[in-house]
Design a protein around this motif. Sequence first.
Motif, PDB file in Angstrom:
ATOM      1  N   ALA A   1       0.827  -1.207   0.000  1.00 36.34           N
ATOM      2  CA  ALA A   1       0.000   0.000   0.000  1.00 36.34           C
ATOM      3  C   ALA A   1       0.861   1.256   0.000  1.00 36.34           C
ATOM      4  N   VAL A   2       1.945   1.243   0.807  1.00 34.39           N
ATOM      5  CA  VAL A   2       2.851   2.391   0.855  1.00 34.39           C
ATOM      6  C   VAL A   2       3.548   2.582  -0.489  1.00 34.39           C
ATOM      7  N   GLN A   3       3.969   1.466  -1.106  1.00 32.99           N
ATOM      8  CA  GLN A   3       4.629   1.562  -2.404  1.00 32.99           C
ATOM      9  C   GLN A   3       3.679   2.115  -3.463  1.00 32.99           C
ATOM     10  N   THR A   4       2.419   1.683  -3.399  1.00 31.18           N
ATOM     11  CA  THR A   4       1.413   2.209  -4.336  1.00 31.18           C
ATOM     12  C   THR A   4       1.247   3.713  -4.157  1.00 31.18           C
ATOM     13  N   LEU A   5       1.197   4.153  -2.895  1.00 31.89           N
ATOM     14  CA  LEU A   5       1.072   5.585  -2.616  1.00 31.89           C
ATOM     15  C   LEU A   5       2.297   6.347  -3.130  1.00 31.89           C
ATOM     16  N   LYS A   6       3.485   5.771  -2.963  1.00 36.74           N
ATOM     17  CA  LYS A   6       4.697   6.418  -3.465  1.00 36.74           C
ATOM     18  C   LYS A   6       4.655   6.558  -4.981  1.00 36.74           C
ATOM     19  N   ASP A   7       4.218   5.488  -5.666  1.00 41.55           N
ATOM     20  CA  ASP A   7       4.126   5.530  -7.129  1.00 41.55           C
ATOM     21  C   ASP A   7       3.112   6.578  -7.580  1.00 41.55           C
ATOM     22  N   GLU A   8       1.945   6.605  -6.879  1.00 40.52           N
ATOM     23  CA  GLU A   8       0.926   7.600  -7.221  1.00 40.52           C
ATOM     24  C   GLU A   8       1.439   9.010  -6.959  1.00 40.52           C
ATOM     25  N   ASN A   9       2.163   9.172  -5.860  1.00 35.12           N
ATOM     26  CA  ASN A   9       2.727  10.477  -5.528  1.00 35.12           C
ATOM     27  C   ASN A   9       3.734  10.923  -6.586  1.00 35.12           C
ATOM     28  N   LYS A  10       4.540   9.973  -7.060  1.00 33.62           N
ATOM     29  CA  LYS A  10       5.520  10.271  -8.099  1.00 33.62           C
ATOM     30  C   LYS A  10       4.838  10.732  -9.386  1.00 33.62           C
ATOM     31  N   GLU A  11       3.751  10.035  -9.747  1.00 34.54           N
ATOM     32  CA  GLU A  11       2.997  10.399 -10.946  1.00 34.54           C
ATOM     33  C   GLU A  11       2.369  11.783 -10.791  1.00 34.54           C
ATOM     34  N   LEU A  12       1.832  12.053  -9.607  1.00 33.43           N
ATOM     35  CA  LEU A  12       1.230  13.365  -9.366  1.00 33.43           C
ATOM     36  C   LEU A  12       2.265  14.483  -9.429  1.00 33.43           C
ATOM     37  N   LYS A  13       3.439  14.226  -8.878  1.00 36.77           N
ATOM     38  CA  LYS A  13       4.501  15.229  -8.935  1.00 36.77           C
ATOM     39  C   LYS A  13       4.896  15.520 -10.381  1.00 36.77           C
ATOM     40  N   ALA A  14       4.962  14.459 -11.199  1.00 39.36           N
ATOM     41  CA  ALA A  14       5.311  14.632 -12.611  1.00 39.36           C
ATOM     42  C   ALA A  14       4.244  15.457 -13.330  1.00 39.36           C
ATOM     43  N   LYS A  15       2.966  15.187 -13.017  1.00 39.80           N
ATOM     44  CA  LYS A  15       1.874  15.944 -13.634  1.00 39.80           C
ATOM     45  C   LYS A  15       1.916  17.410 -13.206  1.00 39.80           C
ATOM     46  N   ILE A  16       2.184  17.630 -11.899  1.00 42.07           N
ATOM     47  CA  ILE A  16       2.274  19.005 -11.386  1.00 42.07           C
ATOM     48  C   ILE A  16       3.416  19.748 -12.064  1.00 42.07           C
ATOM     49  N   LYS A  17       4.537  19.050 -12.213  1.00 40.87           N
ATOM     50  CA  LYS A  17       5.701  19.668 -12.853  1.00 40.87           C
ATOM     51  C   LYS A  17       5.389  20.044 -14.293  1.00 40.87           C
ATOM     52  N   GLU A  18       4.662  19.168 -14.987  1.00 42.05           N
ATOM     53  CA  GLU A  18       4.284  19.432 -16.375  1.00 42.05           C
ATOM     54  C   GLU A  18       3.331  20.624 -16.451  1.00 42.05           C
ATOM     55  N   LEU A  19       2.373  20.663 -15.518  1.00 42.05           N
ATOM     56  CA  LEU A  19       1.433  21.783 -15.489  1.00 42.05           C
ATOM     57  C   LEU A  19       2.152  23.098 -15.176  1.00 42.05           C
ATOM     58  N   GLN A  20       3.098  23.041 -14.249  1.00 46.26           N
ATOM     59  CA  GLN A  20       3.875  24.238 -13.913  1.00 46.26           C
ATOM     60  C   GLN A  20       4.675  24.718 -15.118  1.00 46.26           C
ATOM     61  N   LYS A  21       5.219  23.760 -15.870  1.00 50.06           N
ATOM     62  CA  LYS A  21       5.991  24.102 -17.067  1.00 50.06           C
ATOM     63  C   LYS A  21       5.100  24.793 -18.097  1.00 50.06           C
ATOM     64  N   LYS A  22       3.905  24.205 -18.302  1.00 48.54           N
ATOM     65  CA  LYS A  22       2.968  24.801 -19.251  1.00 48.54           C
ATOM     66  C   LYS A  22       2.540  26.190 -18.794  1.00 48.54           C
TER      67      LYS A  22
END
Length: 380
Positions: free
Chosen positions: A341-362
Amino acid sequence: MNNTKTTVYFHIGANKTGTTYLQRLFARNRESLEEHRILYPNFDVEVPVNKNRNGYVFEVSLNPNGDNTVEEQCIEKLIAWGTSGKYDKIILSDEDMYFRRSFREGFFPDFQKRLAKAGMDLKLVMYIRRQDEYMLSLWRHKIKRYYVEKSVERFLELTTKKYQANYFQFLELFAEEIGRENILVRVYDRAAFKKFTNRMAGDFLDTIGADPEISLEEPEALGIANESIVGVCLEAKRRMNATGFVEKRQFFQERGLLEVQRVLKEEGLYPKSEDYSRSHRIAYMEQFAEDNAKLARLYLHREDGKLFEEVSSDMLDEETEFTDAQIFDVLVKLLVYNHDAVQTLKDENKELKAKIKELQKKDYLRRAYHFARRKIVRDN
């Protein structure tokens, strides 16, 4: 104009008899009920519990230190609805109201008088289940949801009176205040409910003199909230509670234990177990035999005095004792679940950070574009 006197039906419990389900069902189907002149009111008061428990507005915790402002406002609304000519029946529900008399004697007779003065009636509706099942269900719930570590024997010894398991004695106190004829008692029996399309809701509606087959839409599933942890997983949680690590009201490891329980069942590793033997149940029920018979005769008009079905002969005649190895197996599976469960949360968090970074870039490129455009306009 309809001249029928409006009756308030106050569903007072008891706990562990489908109260949450009824509250959610009636709240979801307010419009359908109103088409049949039945109101399940929303008092629009913020409460610290399930928002569908509309009777909670009369709890002591919302009216502390003698300040009955909230209560008075809700009674005024109730009387306004009851005298509007729109409704024949008004349903209130709060499972803790069964205990309300212990907190503040006089509430129900005062409430009854207020309603009567407005030309309205009051009736209490209460569902009961066999006392061993009622108390064991409470014990399991306290272990699952809170921090109880007591054995079942100790829990029953300490809390049978607290949770008012002798229904007859407490119903008679209510009867002294508002009249036995104003108390409607029903046995919580899932098998008997099957005769209605709406199951328990059909039984409730039939009890208050409404059409039991009103079209009702089922509420969304509750998820883990009302799933039971039993057997070896319950014993593992009880032992964890005993460590003192689990604080009051902390929903510690519920989801994980329910998942472990599911896996054990799928693997065929979840044998039949009994946390309270058949012989112990029979012995426990003996203390209620005389009063249960009185309740059956006086409140349910059953001349044979039979209130509940007998303890099933299919139950094991001794409690199941789980070994340390079995408890250890549950805890290992729980650790694996937590790790995943913790690993799943870490993976989801990583994906969210990548999306946020992309949105910030845009967003940065967008702002840079508009800045350059404004500068060009100014320079020209």
